[in-house]
Write a protein that holds these residues in place. Structure first.
Motif, PDB file in Angstrom:
ATOM      1  N   HIS A 119     -17.207 -39.119  28.936  1.00 49.08           N
ATOM      2  CA  HIS A 119     -16.939 -38.082  29.932  1.00 49.08           C
ATOM      3  C   HIS A 119     -17.988 -36.967  29.928  1.00 49.08           C
ATOM      4  CE1 HIS A 119     -12.928 -39.782  30.691  1.00 49.08           C
ATOM      5  NE2 HIS A 119     -12.836 -39.939  29.366  1.00 49.08           N
ATOM      6  N   ARG A 120     -19.131 -37.201  29.303  1.00 52.41           N
ATOM      7  CA  ARG A 120     -20.123 -36.124  29.209  1.00 52.41           C
ATOM      8  C   ARG A 120     -20.677 -35.712  30.576  1.00 52.41           C
ATOM      9  NH1 ARG A 120     -23.971 -36.018  25.847  1.00 52.41           N
ATOM     10  NH2 ARG A 120     -23.366 -37.598  24.305  1.00 52.41           N
ATOM     11  N   ALA A 123      -9.960 -32.796  25.305  1.00 51.57           N
ATOM     12  CA  ALA A 123     -11.358 -32.729  24.862  1.00 51.57           C
ATOM     13  C   ALA A 123     -11.517 -31.770  23.681  1.00 51.57           C
ATOM     14  CB  ALA A 123     -12.253 -32.305  26.021  1.00 51.57           C
ATOM     15  N   LEU A 168     -15.138 -39.167  23.804  1.00 51.26           N
ATOM     16  CA  LEU A 168     -15.637 -37.973  24.500  1.00 51.26           C
ATOM     17  C   LEU A 168     -16.904 -38.281  25.282  1.00 51.26           C
ATOM     18  CD1 LEU A 168     -15.212 -35.106  21.860  1.00 51.26           C
ATOM     19  CD2 LEU A 168     -14.190 -35.166  24.136  1.00 51.26           C
ATOM     20  N   VAL A 216     -15.920 -31.109  26.963  1.00 51.08           N
ATOM     21  CA  VAL A 216     -16.384 -32.372  26.389  1.00 51.08           C
ATOM     22  C   VAL A 216     -17.671 -32.152  25.601  1.00 51.08           C
ATOM     23  CG1 VAL A 216     -17.419 -34.614  26.972  1.00 51.08           C
ATOM     24  CG2 VAL A 216     -15.269 -33.911  28.053  1.00 51.08           C
TER      25      VAL A 216
END
Length: 345
Positions: free
Chosen positions: A326-327, A304, A323, A338
């Motif tokens: 995957h927040r 990340a 990214l 992230v």
């Protein structure tokens, strides 16, 4: 012994004594300065590192060994090619030593075979083998036994092999004639100090591990300090910069073993692909690799940060999108990195 060692894939064997008392003040100062960071085991074992006979009672001599690890198919001009990858926004950079089989397993088994061969020739003897697995001053012992000299980056350098090799030891209860140490040959060169992305080499032969990218991506368990994240670039496991820039590594030797050949394309892996690995995929692709020791969570933390850095530098929306998936990651550690990465542009 040299011939037996070469049959097992070692590049050189040396002999060191067990009196390392002159190294104790430097070790204590390094620990007192806190340069070991979260590596509490360094402090726990204290001076046992400099006292082989306390670590393994009865030890009289130390057989040191080194083993080259550049993959067999390493191309010419490999240093330049590796350095150029640091500017490729899509690529994930993993230290060369970690792209193949776990060196701990390779060296430990072969050191034991060497011990067995010595025993067959000389009779039973007390011994214990090590490779980066116990409180041992490996580079110090290797230097004292003539394997090379300590470079300004603190790694061992050899005139015929640079620094791209692993070290291992056999503590023995036999009195053996020590090898002659070699003179240092760094001269006025400061390339390793100048190139370090985080300036972790604070002076010749002095490393603050807390700033070292290898420490931050492998040993450090928590959030990576905010001021150091941008300096990590696209390095996700370790850092070879001080070795890649070193003039002596034009003499680095290819390994004779297939163990250190690249696995699963880890020499040219893409950040977006690695971030998408599930934990099962991570465990599958890192089976038998030293990378597995950091675990999937820390792996995603590292990736990340790299994606955030390269998103900032390149504006490649595939990094942003990779990214963004995957927040809402279930891991607070991964989620924090992230969100930091997404905020970089």
């Amino acid at each position: 012994m040299q011939a037996w060692a070469r049959e097992l894939g070692f590049s050189q064997i040396g002999i060191a004594g067990v009196d390392l008392s002159s190294a104790e003040p430097g070790l204590l100062q390094w620990l007192d300065n806190g340069f070991h960071g979260e590596m509490a085991y360094m402090e726990t074992h204290g001076l046992k590192r400099a006292r082989p006979a306390e670590l393994v009672p009865g030890t009289v001599s130390v057989i040191t060994a080194r083993m080259d690890y550049l993959p067999r198919d390493t191309p010419a001009q490999w240093q330049d090619k590796e350095l150029s990858r640091l500017n490729d926004a899509a690529e994930a950079v993993i230290s060369i030593y970690a792209r193949g089989r776990d060196y701990h397993k390779v060296l430990r088994s072969r050191l034991q075979k060497l011990s067995d061969r010595i025993g067959e020739e000389l009779g039973p003897f007390g011994h214990r083998v090590f490779t980066d697995s116990a409180p041992v001053l490996e580079a110090e012992l290797a230097a004292r036994s003539g394997q090379g000299w300590r470079g300004k980056h603190t790694l061992l350098l050899n005139r015929e092999a640079g620094s791209m090799f692993f070290l291992g030891e056999i503590y023995v209860d036999m009195a053996l004639e020590p090898s002659e140490p070699v003179a240092p040959h760094c001269g006025s060169c400061s390339a390793c100090i100048d190139v370090c992305p985080t300036q972790a080499i604070i002076a010749p032969h002095r490393l603050d591990a807390r700033r070292c990218i290898s420490y931050l991506t492998i040993e450090h368990a928590g959030p990576i300090p905010l001021d150091l994240r941008p300096l990590i670039g696209n390095r996700i496991y370790g850092c070879d910069d001080c070795q890649l820039i070193c003039p002596w590594n034009k003499f680095a030797q290819r390994s004779t073993l297939p163990d250190f050949d690249e696995r699963h394309g880890l020499g040219h892996a893409q950040l977006v692909d690695l971030m998408a690995w599930t934990e099962d995929q991570f465990l599958h692709y890192t089976e038998g690799s030293p990378i597995r020791r950091i675990g999937h969570e820390r792996w995603q933390r590292n990736v990340a940060v790299a994606m955030g850095n390269m998103w900032r530098e390149s504006g490649d929306v595939s990094l942003r999108d990779g990214l963004a998936v995957h927040r809402a990651h279930s891991s607070m550690l991964v989620r924090e990195h992230v969100l930091w990465g997404l905020a970089q542009r």
